[in-house]
Design a protein around this motif. Structure first.
Motif, short mmCIF file in Angstrom:
data_model
loop_
_atom_site.label_atom_id
_atom_site.label_comp_id
_atom_site.label_asym_id
_atom_site.label_seq_id
_atom_site.Cartn_x
_atom_site.Cartn_y
_atom_site.Cartn_z
N TRP A 130 -0.53 7.45 -6.40
CA TRP A 130 -1.50 6.49 -5.87
C TRP A 130 -0.87 5.63 -4.78
O TRP A 130 -1.55 5.22 -3.83
N ILE A 162 -9.15 10.27 -10.25
CA ILE A 162 -8.14 9.32 -9.79
C ILE A 162 -7.54 8.58 -10.99
O ILE A 162 -8.14 8.53 -12.07
N TYR A 171 -1.09 7.62 -1.64
CA TYR A 171 -2.46 7.67 -1.15
C TYR A 171 -2.72 6.60 -0.09
O TYR A 171 -3.53 6.79 0.83
N HIS A 172 -2.06 5.47 -0.20
CA HIS A 172 -2.32 4.34 0.69
C HIS A 172 -1.50 4.39 1.98
O HIS A 172 -1.62 3.48 2.82
N TRP A 178 1.49 6.72 -10.71
CA TRP A 178 1.75 5.52 -9.90
C TRP A 178 2.26 5.94 -8.52
O TRP A 178 1.78 5.45 -7.48
N GLN A 223 -1.31 -1.56 -6.38
CA GLN A 223 -1.78 -2.53 -5.39
C GLN A 223 -0.88 -3.76 -5.35
O GLN A 223 -0.52 -4.24 -4.26
N LYS A 239 -7.72 2.34 -13.62
CA LYS A 239 -7.66 1.10 -12.86
C LYS A 239 -6.36 0.34 -13.11
O LYS A 239 -5.81 -0.27 -12.17
N ARG A 283 -3.84 1.78 -10.80
CA ARG A 283 -4.17 1.43 -9.42
C ARG A 283 -3.86 -0.03 -9.14
O ARG A 283 -3.35 -0.37 -8.06
N ASP A 284 -4.13 -0.89 -10.11
CA ASP A 284 -3.84 -2.32 -9.92
C ASP A 284 -2.34 -2.58 -9.81
O ASP A 284 -1.89 -3.42 -9.01
#
Length: 398
Positions: A332, A143, A335-336, A329, A153, A146, A149-150
């Motif tokens: 990810w 993956i 993915y959500h 980016w 998010q 971080k 991913r942050d």
């Protein structure tokens, strides 16, 4: 000095491979196979340095979460190999009995796995490859880092109010500059030779759809059309895909937002989607809020990359590195999504499906694990997941 025990057996065993020249998610497919190989044969995976612009993945400088990957396998970067193994790609550098084609699968003899310090999987740099019967469900350990991913998010919470959201769309046009000699179609994924209508790789799907439709030719044609429009899709195609999968269409009147990752082709289609509620990754070129100009580590990565790149024959640029970060980016962010509308034949879509996992994506994505979905449909195990009611027939057959 050769790191072997008293029985001349290597105390540390490695496995590496020749990368393909496909783009990011073609690289991911092959890397997934290598995770499987390393896990199955209990070897340390040697991650090659880039030798081609498409090999650039940011492995050497922190684009991926190696802590997560090390939960299941040991890994090192190529330059960290002992000096005696640095030339493992050369034909006479690794014994013949330690070199295998990439599709060897479970066929490496136990003696070779015991005795070979380095196992090298070769046979050209062109095609992606898979370890079909290797350990399953390993891609969830590969993956983005971080910091990426942050950044995703923060964007999703700012945009949707929560980390998860209802509809994520991977819109790829696949306009590669040519045309289908039979139909004149410019989108590769809709060509007779590559699309649902004629690609021999998907004869099984046409067969399963025919078994499901029986003698109802109109039913067969409409299901085929839904898949035909799952690449180079416009907003009407998106609505049809959602309806077909018994998902509520995008509620434009109530201002519903949805996320779109795209390939920067046909911007007029993306703009039309934006007018209907689509949101996309903030544009770093315009220095938009939340864009890569705020979170990218491409410059830092490039400094690390430059320490070894000439040695392995390809040096990239911060711009290319930032582009790869932006792709991760987008992935990810998809993915959500609670429901993933993916693109036909896309390895990017495949990666998202595998990140989500079989159980969590089989019926919450239009392109996820299609063989299993249609196997269940034909057998009658689960054949109520789709509907033809309410489809926009004009859009289906345009």
């Amino acid at each position: 000095d050769n790191d072997r025990d008293e029985g001349n057996v290597p105390t540390h065993r490695y496995i590496s491979y020749a990368q393909n020249v496909g783009r990011v998610n073609n690289q991911v497919v092959s890397f997934e196979a290598m995770i499987q190989y390393a896990l199955f044969y209990n070897r340390t995976l040697v991650i090659p340095w880039p030798r081609h612009t498409n090999h650039v993945m940011g492995f050497e400088c922190g684009f991926w979460d190696f802590e997560r990957l090390r939960e299941i396998i040991d890994i090192i970067l190529e330059h960290e190999l002992p000096e005696r193994l640095q030339n493992y790609r050369e034909e006479d550098a690794v014994p013949k009995q330690c070199r295998f084609i990439k599709l060897v699968g479970k066929g490496i003899p136990s003696a070779a796995n015991t005795d070979c310090e380095m196992i090298y999987l070769y046979e050209g740099d062109m095609g992606i490859f898979q370890f079909q019967d290797g350990p399953h469900d390993v891609l969830k350990y590969m993956i983005p880092a971080k910091y990426i991913r942050d950044a995703v998010q923060s964007f999703l919470i700012d945009t949707f109010g929560t980390l998860t959201y209802r509809v994520g769309v991977h819109r790829r046009a696949m306009d590669e500059g040519g045309k289908d000699p039979k139909t004149g179609e410019k989108h590769v994924c809709r060509w007779e030779s590559h699309g649902i209508h004629g690609d021999n790789r998907f004869a099984w799907l046409r067969s399963d759809i025919r078994k499901t439709a029986g003698d109802d030719d109109d039913m067969y044609d409409r299901i085929i059309a839904v898949y035909h429009h799952s690449c180079a899709m416009d907003f009407d195609d998106l609505q049809n895909i959602l309806i077909f999968h018994q998902q509520s269409p995008i509620n434009v009147e109530h201002g519903e937002s949805f996320f779109v990752a795209h390939d920067h082709q046909e911007p007029w289609v993306i703009n039309a989607m934006r007018a209907k509620g689509a949101v996309t990754q903030p544009d770093g070129r315009k220095k938009e809020k939340g864009s890569s100009v705020e979170w990218s580590r491409a410059d830092e990565c490039n400094r690390v990359h430059r320490t070894q790149c000439k040695r392995y024959g390809h040096c990239t640029t911060p711009g290319v590195l930032r582009m790869k970060e932006e792709i991760l980016w987008d992935m990810w962010a998809l993915y959500h999504a609670e429901f993933l509308v993916g693109t036909w034949m896309s390895t990017l879509t495949r990666t998202i499906c595998h990140w989500k996992g079989f159980e969590d994506s089989l019926y919450t994505g239009n392109q996820c694990f299609l063989k299993w979905k249609w196997k269940d449909t034909v057998s009658g195990k689960k054949n109520d997941w789709f509907t033809l009611e309410g489809l926009n027939r004009t859009a289906l057959f345009d």
